[in-house]
Design an enzyme around this catalytic site. Sequence first.
Site, short mmCIF file in Angstrom:
data_model
loop_
_atom_site.label_atom_id
_atom_site.label_comp_id
_atom_site.label_asym_id
_atom_site.label_seq_id
_atom_site.Cartn_x
_atom_site.Cartn_y
_atom_site.Cartn_z
N ASP A 1 23.19 35.79 45.18
CA ASP A 1 24.39 36.38 46.01
C ASP A 1 24.34 37.98 46.10
O ASP A 1 24.29 38.39 47.16
CB ASP A 1 25.52 35.86 45.42
N ARG B 1 36.40 44.07 34.83
CA ARG B 1 36.34 44.49 36.31
C ARG B 1 36.89 45.88 36.51
O ARG B 1 36.19 46.68 37.43
CB ARG B 1 37.18 43.43 36.86
N ASP C 1 38.30 37.90 40.65
CA ASP C 1 37.49 39.30 40.46
C ASP C 1 37.38 39.99 41.66
O ASP C 1 37.64 41.00 41.60
CB ASP C 1 36.06 38.88 39.96
N SER D 1 29.03 28.17 37.17
CA SER D 1 29.10 29.74 37.42
C SER D 1 29.61 30.31 36.33
O SER D 1 30.38 29.99 35.59
CB SER D 1 30.35 29.79 38.52
#
Length: 400
Positions: free
Chosen positions: A16, A97, A126, A177
């Site tokens: 991605d 993050r 996120d 994931s």
Amino acid sequence: MGRANKVVLAYSGGVDTSVCIPYLREEWGVKEIITLAADLGQGDELGPIQEKALRCGAVESLVVDGQEEFARDYAFRSIQANALYENRYPLSTALARPLIAKMLVEAAEKYGADAVAHGCTAKGNDQVRFDLGILALNPNLKVLAPAREWNMSREETIAYGEKFGIESPVKKSSPYSIDRNLLGRSIEAGPLEDPMTEAPEEVYLMTKAIADTPDEAEYVDIFFEKGIPVSLNGLTLGPVALISRLNEIAGNHGVGRLDMIENRVVGIKSREIYEAPALLVLIDAHRDLESLTLTKDVSHYKRSVEETYSHIIYQGLWYSPLKEALDAFILKTQERVTGLVRVKFLKGNARVVGRQSDYAIYDPDLATYGADDRFDHKAAEGFIYIWGLPTRVWAQKTRG
Ligand code: ARG
């Protein structure tokens, strides 16, 4: 005219974020793309990732080591706050993050970029954390999130990448994931989307199945200084080494797994499997030391702060005035949270079995049931008379 001229893209080396590179250039007219891979202890080799970004068309490929900062300025702050989202999730992914956002902003400023970009999709937490973190640190930067807007399935994404020479994933791609860093692993999707389906053993990497754990108990003494863990069994360790070592010990005893349904920021409930061995043990041990060293009222009051603090982290408000104000409170409470906590590991359990501090408020002469008791027993009656006065009046008026 494209959406931006020069962009710093958060890069993981996966399909991605790799596809984001040609996509930003071809579809959104970005002229230069600089990628940034943050090393937060995810265990990937970053050398090949760096090269891959250049092959995918990045003009520059940065790798930034943030492990020490991550442990010290993010994880340890969260431990001081005993932060657990919805009482369980120790925020292992969420904490990474704001640091990545900070790295992106710093790189954008250094290289004169007018935007930063990330590969998050529209349904997750996120994206919120990245967008708000970046916005808070530099409101003049644009945030681009191509994967939030392109409507490509996994197959289409891979096919799009292939047009630009991005090799499709060699391994049969896993149905899960997964996010991983020094603090833990977060696993979702695939068979886990059915909340009734037990997570297969294969999803766990940091923690052993109970059947494979040692039959002997293991004790670990954790020393905290002002609420920060500084040594294991008397051995002083830096933040990263301490967390890594404790991950191994706890994981070896099958400690640190979570299986939960959580409420995402966007309102969706999701089923998540977590492994966060050290972080969970440290929060437990820290909370225990607080129970020995904080007064009753500070301790009780702090719980509501902790709840708010965990929401702040989860919802992407790390860089915010409220977080700063609560930090000041938490830091003040930690001044005397110094001492030793003994944890016993056995068969999936980590239990605090002892604690000790020079600042203990615990007083054995008051607590004892023995002869040298200093508590004034006669005082109890008068105390209860006054404490119970409203109850007595109420009972007489309504029942008497
Ligand atoms: N739900 C967790 C959080 O919001 C983890 C999400 C991480 N991503 C993943 N692929 N599991 O912090």
